[in-house]
Design a protein around this motif. Structure first.
Motif, PDB file in Angstrom:
ATOM      1  N   GLY A 136      29.292  -5.342  11.012  1.00  0.00           N
ATOM      2  CA  GLY A 136      29.539  -4.601  12.247  1.00  0.00           C
ATOM      3  C   GLY A 136      28.449  -3.603  12.588  1.00  0.00           C
ATOM      4  N   CYS A 137      27.513  -3.373  11.660  1.00  0.00           N
ATOM      5  CA  CYS A 137      26.406  -2.455  11.956  1.00  0.00           C
ATOM      6  C   CYS A 137      25.095  -3.233  12.049  1.00  0.00           C
ATOM      7  N   ALA A 138      25.220  -4.579  12.020  1.00  0.00           N
ATOM      8  CA  ALA A 138      24.053  -5.463  12.203  1.00  0.00           C
ATOM      9  C   ALA A 138      23.019  -5.338  11.087  1.00  0.00           C
ATOM     10  N   HIS A 139      23.442  -4.951   9.898  1.00  0.00           N
ATOM     11  CA  HIS A 139      22.484  -4.909   8.791  1.00  0.00           C
ATOM     12  C   HIS A 139      22.005  -6.321   8.437  1.00  0.00           C
ATOM     13  N   ASP A 140      22.766  -7.346   8.876  1.00  0.00           N
ATOM     14  CA  ASP A 140      22.288  -8.728   8.682  1.00  0.00           C
ATOM     15  C   ASP A 140      21.007  -8.983   9.491  1.00  0.00           C
ATOM     16  N   ALA A 171      24.464  -0.298   0.187  1.00  0.00           N
ATOM     17  CA  ALA A 171      25.402   0.814   0.396  1.00  0.00           C
ATOM     18  C   ALA A 171      24.922   1.903   1.334  1.00  0.00           C
ATOM     19  N   GLU A 172      24.327   1.520   2.477  1.00  0.00           N
ATOM     20  CA  GLU A 172      23.978   2.559   3.462  1.00  0.00           C
ATOM     21  C   GLU A 172      25.237   3.111   4.112  1.00  0.00           C
ATOM     22  N   GLU A 173      26.239   2.254   4.294  1.00  0.00           N
ATOM     23  CA  GLU A 173      27.434   2.675   5.036  1.00  0.00           C
ATOM     24  C   GLU A 173      28.214   3.776   4.330  1.00  0.00           C
ATOM     25  N   ILE A 174      28.028   3.903   3.024  1.00  0.00           N
ATOM     26  CA  ILE A 174      28.681   5.021   2.326  1.00  0.00           C
ATOM     27  C   ILE A 174      27.622   6.046   1.910  1.00  0.00           C
ATOM     28  N   ASN A 412      27.999  -0.404  17.715  1.00  0.00           N
ATOM     29  CA  ASN A 412      27.923  -0.678  16.282  1.00  0.00           C
ATOM     30  C   ASN A 412      29.227  -0.166  15.652  1.00  0.00           C
ATOM     31  N   HIS A 413      29.703  -0.885  14.664  1.00  0.00           N
ATOM     32  CA  HIS A 413      30.966  -0.578  13.959  1.00  0.00           C
ATOM     33  C   HIS A 413      32.192  -1.032  14.749  1.00  0.00           C
ATOM     34  N   SER A 414      32.010  -1.659  15.911  1.00  0.00           N
ATOM     35  CA  SER A 414      33.154  -2.208  16.639  1.00  0.00           C
ATOM     36  C   SER A 414      33.379  -3.648  16.182  1.00  0.00           C
TER      37      SER A 414
HETATM   38 ZN    ZN Z   1      26.701   1.646  10.202  1.00  0.00          ZN
END
Ligand code: ZN
Ligand code: ZN
Length: 446
Positions: A136-140, A171-174, A412-414
């Motif tokens: 959901g944050c497009a890290h792919d 682990a960027e999201e945390i 992002n995150h949606s």
């Molecule tokens: Zn994010």
């Protein structure tokens, strides 16, 4: 106007504009051709990553994919750096050491984007709990961009020199992955970079566009827990209790006055109570209420002010409710906190000029910072200049419609955020390659 004069004027205009225009960078055309050729394969990698997201510190398959790709290209690859991180080093003669970082983790969101390659996976988080997961944050797109950049640069080693360090970060999201990699010796076991760069894909810009800027780009984030305590009892006998639901409600409202009444107008700051939990049943006054907060600022002093004010308000309201010292609210800052991400001005201007040249000023332009947080800020340790920029991901027609109607595009995150793959991935690879060529002497072999 006489024909001769008109001709002289025309020649004047042509010669002035010819002087104004910089000669086109031959590397740009070369990279464009390489990105075109790689795109079908990169699209395959992207859709695979998108369909199979992995949560923070669980990016085992993603890391293995990155490691395999980099190894095949001749990078010296080290895995399991900071848990699931990957570091690939490619030395190509003398020159600067440049670090490129891509984050790998997905989010615990059930995807509802409608794309053919949407994730339906249920995966384990770090605690072992099963969760739906989504990129959901497009890290792919970041991971795909890193692989595309590695392929492009490995195929044009005559156009850059120095040491290239590619980092796939967990682990960027945390906001824990960068710290974990540093705790595992990122700047000591591997060549310490002279410069570090990263990109982030965003729903707020049209797909294929680049947004850049210098100075603060992402806010500092502090995460705070507040345990509001009272004395519980029967819902019919409030006079025998100290009701923590009422006290927590007063605290939530009073917290709204910090930014509006205590912070100078125009100075960015956010206090959000994102979660409030208390009580079990309508006729029971509970013993405690838990609040979870996120705080944002672009300045350490402002952040310190927010934290101090929250403590003061909690303490003051609890005392006014008549609570004794041993039932004061417990206010705790959690480790899920991060510093401001500040782009180095000189580095940012160099990259902005290169992006303008390669993408055109219509597509690459300055944009405002955001109050989100990014643990790329950690890479500025030991005085390393850093720069992060944004790559747009949303259909330009939807952006235009959103500007017309005022209805925001999915962010992002949606669960409904879905980057338009081709322009987004191509812009990720092209902008990252352009940045590395700018910093590692791409113009030398012109
Ligand atoms: Zn994010
Ligand atoms: Zn992100």
């Amino acid at each position: 106007m006489r024909p001769a004069r008109f001709l002289a004027l025309l020649i004047g205009i042509v010669s002035v504009s010819a002087l104004d225009a910089a000669p086109p960078d031959p590397s740009a055309a070369l990279v464009k051709a390489k990105v075109e050729a790689e795109y079908p394969s990169l699209f395959g990698i992207y859709t695979h990553l998108h369909a199979h997201p992995e949560l923070s510190f669980m990016e085992v398959k993603t890391a293995a994919l990155v490691a395999g790709e980099l190894r095949a290209l001749g990078f010296t690859v080290t895995e399991k750096v900071g848990n699931t991180g990957v570091v690939g080093v490619l030395t190509n003669g003398t020159g600067p050491t440049v670090l490129v970082r891509a984050d790998m983790d997905g989010l615990p969101i059930k995807e509802n984007s409608g794309v053919a390659y949407a994730s339906t996976d249920i995966v384990k988080d770090l605690s072992g709990k099963e969760q739906p997961a989504m990129h959901g944050c497009a890290h792919d797109t970041h991971v795909t961009g890193l692989i595309g950049t590695a392929r492009t640069l490995a195929s044009m080693k005559d156009r850059w020199s120095g040491t290239l360090v590619l980092v796939a970060q967990p682990a960027e999201e945390i906001v824990a992955g960068a710290r974990a990699m540093f705790a595992d010796g990122l700047y000591t076991r591997f060549p310490k970079p002279d410069l570090a760069v990263a990109l982030h894909t965003t729903s707020l810009l049209a797909a294929g566009n680049i947004g850049y800027g210098e100075g603060p780009r992402y806010a500092s984030v502090s995460s705070m827990d507040i345990l509001v305590r009272g004395f519980g009892g029967h819902g019919s006998a409030p006079h025998t209790t100290k009701d923590p639901v009422v006290l927590a409600s007063q605290i939530v409202l009073a917290l709204q006055t910090i930014v509006s009444r205590e912070i100078k107008p125009g100075v960015p700051a956010v206090v959000t109570v994102g979660s409030i939990h208390g009580g079990l049943k309508r006729n029971i006054i509970s013993d405690e209420v838990k609040l979870e907060l996120t705080l944002r600022a672009f300045d350490e002093k402002v952040m310190a002010h927010l934290v101090a004010s929250i403590r003061r308000i909690c303490d003051g309201l609890a005392r006014s409710a008549g609570l004794p010292d041993d039932r004061m609210p417990v206010v705790t800052l959690t480790p899920e906190s991060i510093d401001v991400t500040r782009n180095d001005p000189v580095l940012s201007r160099r990259l902005a000029a290169r992006f303008g040249e390669w993408f055109g000023d219509e597509k690459a332009r300055p944009v405002d910072p955001v109050m989100g947080g990014e643990d790329f800020s950690e890479f500025s340790r030991q005085g390393v200049p850093i720069c992060i920029w944004w790559v747009g991901a949303t259909d330009p027609a939807r952006i235009a419609e959103s500007e017309r109607t005022g209805v925001p595009v999915p962010s992002n995150h949606s669960a409904t955020f879905a980057p338009v793959p081709e322009p987004t991935i191509k812009a990720c690879v092209t902008s990252m390659t352009a940045a590395v060529l700018e910093l590692m002497g791409g113009r030398v072999s012109r």
